[in-house]
Design a protein around this motif. Sequence first.
Motif, PDB file in Angstrom:
ATOM      1  N   UNK A  44      30.110  25.341 -55.967  1.00  0.00           N
ATOM      2  CA  UNK A  44      29.885  24.014 -55.369  1.00  0.00           C
ATOM      3  C   UNK A  44      29.396  23.005 -56.418  1.00  0.00           C
ATOM      4  N   UNK A  45      28.581  23.478 -57.385  1.00  0.00           N
ATOM      5  CA  UNK A  45      28.100  22.589 -58.444  1.00  0.00           C
ATOM      6  C   UNK A  45      29.270  22.011 -59.251  1.00  0.00           C
ATOM      7  N   UNK A  46      30.345  22.765 -59.368  1.00  0.00           N
ATOM      8  CA  UNK A  46      31.539  22.305 -60.085  1.00  0.00           C
ATOM      9  C   UNK A  46      32.536  21.612 -59.145  1.00  0.00           C
ATOM     10  N   UNK A  47      32.134  21.391 -57.894  1.00  0.00           N
ATOM     11  CA  UNK A  47      32.999  20.763 -56.884  1.00  0.00           C
ATOM     12  C   UNK A  47      34.342  21.496 -56.740  1.00  0.00           C
ATOM     13  N   UNK A  48      34.273  22.806 -56.711  1.00  0.00           N
ATOM     14  CA  UNK A  48      35.472  23.634 -56.559  1.00  0.00           C
ATOM     15  C   UNK A  48      35.470  24.295 -55.192  1.00  0.00           C
ATOM     16  N   UNK A  49      36.619  24.761 -54.791  1.00  0.00           N
ATOM     17  CA  UNK A  49      36.757  25.472 -53.525  1.00  0.00           C
ATOM     18  C   UNK A  49      37.436  26.811 -53.809  1.00  0.00           C
ATOM     19  N   UNK A  50      36.641  27.775 -54.232  1.00  0.00           N
ATOM     20  CA  UNK A  50      37.143  29.120 -54.549  1.00  0.00           C
ATOM     21  C   UNK A  50      36.464  30.090 -53.587  1.00  0.00           C
TER      22      UNK A  50
END
Length: 133
Positions: A44-50
């Motif tokens: 979430x800190x990297x604004x990713x959705x994995x």
Amino acid sequence: MKEVISRRLKHSIDNPNGGFGKLPDVIFVDGGITQLRAAKEVIREYNLDIPVFGMVKNDKHTTRALIDEERNELELSEELKNFIRNIKKHLDTGLKYWFLGLIIMYISNIILLLVFKSGGANNENAVQEMIKL
């Protein structure tokens, strides 16, 4: 856990053609909800959705299911259990050899240091110091 995931994601974002390659499609953590949530926090800190899944163990410490962030368990087929078991076995073996290599390198450096510090390989003091190891 957070540091490892963060480093991996940062390398992939900064250099998608580098050693870590592109971002992963999914992450499996060898742990429960705490490790899973730590991984999700970094993502979430990297604004990713994995998607991230933790491995639920049975009483023999083998993976019996996967768990998502909402604690939903996903049952695994025997084929998937064997696949996960094989991956873990190969990772464990690789890490053991890596660690053994690290120990050998460390011991070699100590021996070289003793040889040079005591005046050379023909020096009786160097031989005595190595015997003490």
